[in-house]
Write a protein that holds these residues in place. Sequence first.
Motif, short mmCIF file in Angstrom:
data_model
loop_
_atom_site.label_atom_id
_atom_site.label_comp_id
_atom_site.label_asym_id
_atom_site.label_seq_id
_atom_site.Cartn_x
_atom_site.Cartn_y
_atom_site.Cartn_z
N VAL A 113 0.84 -1.20 0.00
CA VAL A 113 0.00 0.00 0.00
C VAL A 113 0.88 1.25 0.00
N LYS A 114 1.92 1.25 0.82
CA LYS A 114 2.83 2.41 0.86
C LYS A 114 3.52 2.61 -0.49
N GLN A 115 3.90 1.52 -1.12
CA GLN A 115 4.57 1.61 -2.42
C GLN A 115 3.63 2.18 -3.48
N VAL A 116 2.38 1.73 -3.48
CA VAL A 116 1.41 2.23 -4.45
C VAL A 116 1.12 3.71 -4.22
N VAL A 117 0.94 4.10 -2.96
CA VAL A 117 0.68 5.51 -2.63
C VAL A 117 1.88 6.36 -3.05
N LYS A 118 3.08 5.84 -2.82
CA LYS A 118 4.29 6.58 -3.19
C LYS A 118 4.37 6.78 -4.69
N THR A 119 4.06 5.74 -5.47
CA THR A 119 4.14 5.88 -6.92
C THR A 119 3.03 6.78 -7.47
N ILE A 120 1.89 6.83 -6.80
CA ILE A 120 0.79 7.67 -7.28
C ILE A 120 1.05 9.14 -6.96
N PHE A 121 1.48 9.44 -5.72
CA PHE A 121 1.56 10.83 -5.28
C PHE A 121 2.96 11.45 -5.36
N PHE A 122 4.01 10.64 -5.44
CA PHE A 122 5.36 11.18 -5.47
C PHE A 122 6.06 10.69 -6.72
N PRO A 123 6.50 11.60 -7.58
CA PRO A 123 7.13 11.17 -8.83
C PRO A 123 8.50 10.54 -8.59
N SER A 124 8.90 9.70 -9.52
CA SER A 124 10.21 9.05 -9.43
C SER A 124 11.31 10.05 -9.77
N ALA A 125 12.55 9.65 -9.56
CA ALA A 125 13.69 10.53 -9.85
C ALA A 125 13.73 10.87 -11.34
N GLU A 126 13.41 9.91 -12.19
CA GLU A 126 13.39 10.15 -13.64
C GLU A 126 12.34 11.19 -14.00
N GLU A 127 11.14 11.06 -13.42
CA GLU A 127 10.07 12.02 -13.70
C GLU A 127 10.44 13.41 -13.20
N GLN A 128 11.08 13.48 -12.04
CA GLN A 128 11.52 14.77 -11.51
C GLN A 128 12.57 15.40 -12.42
N GLU A 129 13.49 14.58 -12.93
CA GLU A 129 14.53 15.08 -13.84
C GLU A 129 13.92 15.60 -15.13
N ILE A 130 12.95 14.88 -15.67
CA ILE A 130 12.27 15.32 -16.90
C ILE A 130 11.55 16.64 -16.67
N ASP A 131 10.83 16.75 -15.54
CA ASP A 131 10.13 18.00 -15.23
C ASP A 131 11.11 19.15 -15.05
N HIS A 132 12.24 18.90 -14.38
CA HIS A 132 13.26 19.93 -14.19
C HIS A 132 13.83 20.38 -15.53
N GLN A 133 14.09 19.42 -16.42
CA GLN A 133 14.63 19.76 -17.74
C GLN A 133 13.63 20.57 -18.55
N LYS A 134 12.35 20.23 -18.46
CA LYS A 134 11.32 21.01 -19.16
C LYS A 134 11.29 22.44 -18.65
N LEU A 135 11.37 22.60 -17.33
CA LEU A 135 11.38 23.95 -16.76
C LEU A 135 12.63 24.72 -17.15
N THR A 136 13.77 24.05 -17.14
CA THR A 136 15.02 24.71 -17.55
C THR A 136 14.93 25.16 -18.99
N ASP A 137 14.40 24.32 -19.87
CA ASP A 137 14.23 24.69 -21.28
C ASP A 137 13.28 25.87 -21.43
N PHE A 138 12.21 25.88 -20.63
CA PHE A 138 11.26 27.00 -20.67
C PHE A 138 11.95 28.31 -20.31
N TYR A 139 12.71 28.31 -19.21
CA TYR A 139 13.40 29.53 -18.79
C TYR A 139 14.49 29.91 -19.77
N PHE A 140 15.15 28.92 -20.36
CA PHE A 140 16.18 29.22 -21.35
C PHE A 140 15.58 29.97 -22.53
#
Length: 182
Positions: A113-140
């Motif tokens: 249950v904790k694992q499922v809740v974690k995957t639903i509500f907290f993004p993985s490191a890869e997803e965080q990196e992709i979001d950060h790169q999108k934001l960096t590209d936007f500001y660039f």
Amino acid sequence: MMKRKFDFAFIGVLGLFMTNTIIQLVLYDNLLSINNYVGFTCFMIATALRFTNNRYRRYGLPILLLLCTFNIANLEIGNVAFFVSYGSMESISINPIILFILIIYYFVNKINVKQVVKTIFFPSAEEQEIDHQKLTDFYFRKFENCSDKELEYITRNFKDYPLAAQNALEKIHTLKDQPTKL
């Protein structure tokens, strides 16, 4: 393997509720509500999913328990519930019997249950990196069209910007500092 046996035990207990409802329907001509039909359908789906090798097989039973806890789906003929309301708002009913079963289910499957809740509500490191790169590209893209004076003002307030904007500014400064080759 042990968790699977527990899941079948929970399905069995819920099946007893449903069987009791069907027996009372036949013997006493009780009427079923739409919630009963929803409950029966969800029970059949959860049971079928659990017996298959589908990747969603573990989600049917907890969803059924949640729906039954809030009386959206009902496997019982009667309606045992606590009602919670606030002022003139519609009340929420909670089935204490199914809530107790849900709590037991949680403690039996706490890690999953904790694992499922974690995957639903907290993004993985890869997803965080992709979001950060999108934001960096936007500001660039936003900062690359700025004049030198605007960039100087932005650089003075460098620490006030989010990390993605700071990364974009550093990238712009490194590109401007590089000599152009002809």
